[in-house]
Design a protein around this motif. Structure first.
Motif, PDB file in Angstrom:
ATOM      1  N   ARG A 282       0.837  -1.183   0.000  1.00 37.34           N
ATOM      2  CA  ARG A 282       0.000   0.000   0.000  1.00 37.34           C
ATOM      3  C   ARG A 282       0.870   1.229   0.000  1.00 37.34           C
ATOM      4  O   ARG A 282       2.022   1.195   0.392  1.00 37.34           O
TER       5      ARG A 282
ATOM      6  N   ALA B 207       0.195   3.812   1.837  1.00 38.02           N
ATOM      7  CA  ALA B 207       0.158   4.420   3.159  1.00 38.02           C
ATOM      8  C   ALA B 207       0.923   3.567   4.158  1.00 38.02           C
ATOM      9  O   ALA B 207       1.184   2.386   3.950  1.00 38.02           O
ATOM     10  N   LEU B 208       1.308   4.206   5.249  1.00 41.03           N
ATOM     11  CA  LEU B 208       2.037   3.549   6.326  1.00 41.03           C
ATOM     12  C   LEU B 208       1.078   3.215   7.460  1.00 41.03           C
ATOM     13  O   LEU B 208       0.154   3.973   7.742  1.00 41.03           O
TER      14      LEU B 208
ATOM     15  N   PHE C 213       0.209  12.706   1.424  1.00 39.57           N
ATOM     16  CA  PHE C 213      -0.582  11.893   2.353  1.00 39.57           C
ATOM     17  C   PHE C 213      -1.069  12.764   3.504  1.00 39.57           C
ATOM     18  O   PHE C 213      -0.366  13.677   3.941  1.00 39.57           O
TER      19      PHE C 213
ATOM     20  N   TYR D  14      -2.489  12.204   7.514  1.00 37.51           N
ATOM     21  CA  TYR D  14      -2.645  11.280   8.636  1.00 37.51           C
ATOM     22  C   TYR D  14      -3.288  12.033   9.796  1.00 37.51           C
ATOM     23  O   TYR D  14      -3.118  13.248   9.948  1.00 37.51           O
TER      24      TYR D  14
ATOM     25  N   PHE E   2      -3.620   6.686   8.759  1.00 39.71           N
ATOM     26  CA  PHE E   2      -3.793   7.150   7.379  1.00 39.71           C
ATOM     27  C   PHE E   2      -5.197   7.679   7.136  1.00 39.71           C
ATOM     28  O   PHE E   2      -6.186   7.071   7.545  1.00 39.71           O
TER      29      PHE E   2
ATOM     30  N   TYR F 157      -4.682   9.797   0.299  1.00 37.75           N
ATOM     31  CA  TYR F 157      -3.458   9.846  -0.507  1.00 37.75           C
ATOM     32  C   TYR F 157      -3.754  10.476  -1.864  1.00 37.75           C
ATOM     33  O   TYR F 157      -4.774  10.158  -2.500  1.00 37.75           O
TER      34      TYR F 157
ATOM     35  N   LEU G  94      -1.343  15.373  10.326  1.00 39.55           N
ATOM     36  CA  LEU G  94      -0.015  15.373   9.724  1.00 39.55           C
ATOM     37  C   LEU G  94      -0.124  15.239   8.213  1.00 39.55           C
ATOM     38  O   LEU G  94      -0.945  14.470   7.705  1.00 39.55           O
TER      39      LEU G  94
END
Lengths: 112, 117
Positions: free
Chosen positions: A97, A99-100, B33, B35, B45, B48, B91
């Protein structure tokens, strides 16, 4: 789905002693693993990353981590703590993915 | 060079107000991104972008949350009718590429701390 578990919410060490921050991961596929550090009022900074190359990964500021597939672990270590190492540390996983996925964090205190 | 910047750094909103949080990524970074980091937790998350395209918004907690990046650079996260549970640090991160995640480090901004009273 992937996840990480940081086994200690707080770790306290004396300056000059070794640091060990523990992380276990869960993933259905080969994961990419990271450690990030967050100092107060500063952005997250990448310490090191594992990307299926060498299992022992060296990062910045003397930190390193070892990927152990048999133990599903990715613990962060440093031989000698410095006062400036006091911060929040996050173990992070990503599997395909963008995202983390972050762990809940370990706050490292360094005593003089 | 300049890193990722976010504004405002702190925002206090009364419950029910709308807020807009801004992110200026590193120049030339394709991926962006958002968060959300609740107190004492790791970041989670939200969404994106690859250039101006929002490719993943699976983490947005409700339809009160909306993000855009109209010109593929600056991004805005908007929260409508704020609730107390929206209180968190938001973030923003950007990365150079759009391929395999491991090839492109995410650079994080300092965050916007939102407090809803």
């Amino acid at each position: 789905a992937q996840s990480v578990t940081q086994l200690d919410s707080h770790v306290s060490v004396s300056e000059g002693t070794p640091v060990l921050l523990r992380c276990n991961y869960s993933s259905s596929y080969s994961p990419s693993l990271f450690w990030y550090v967050q100092h107060p009022n500063k952005g997250l900074q990448l310490l090191l990353k594992y990307t299926s190359a060498a299992t022992l990964v060296k990062g910045i500021n003397g930190f390193e981590a070892e990927f152990k597939k048999s133990e599903t672990s990715f613990h962060l270590t440093k031989p000698s703590a410095h006062m400036s190492d006091a911060a929040e540390y996050f173990c992070v996983v990503s599997v395909g993915r963008r995202a983390l996925t972050f762990g809940s964090g370990t706050r490292l205190q360094v005593q003089p | 060079g300049a890193g990722v910047s976010q504004s405002p750094r702190y925002k206090v909103a009364k419950r029910g107000q709308d807020v807009a949080l801004r992110c200026d990524p590193i120049s030339g970074h394709v991926s962006l991104f958002w968060y959300q980091q609740a107190l004492g937790q790791g970041p989670e998350f939200l969404t994106y972008f690859q250039n101006e395209a929002q490719l993943d918004k699976s983490g947005l907690p409700s339809d009160r949350f909306f993000a855009e990046r109209p010109e593929g650079s600056v991004s805005t996260l908007k929260i409508q009718r704020t609730q107390q549970e929206d209180s968190a640090v938001y973030l923003c991160a950007s990365s150079r590429g759009s391929g395999q995640l491991t090839s492109y480090e995410q650079y994080f901004g300092p965050g916007t701390r939102l407090t809803v009273t």
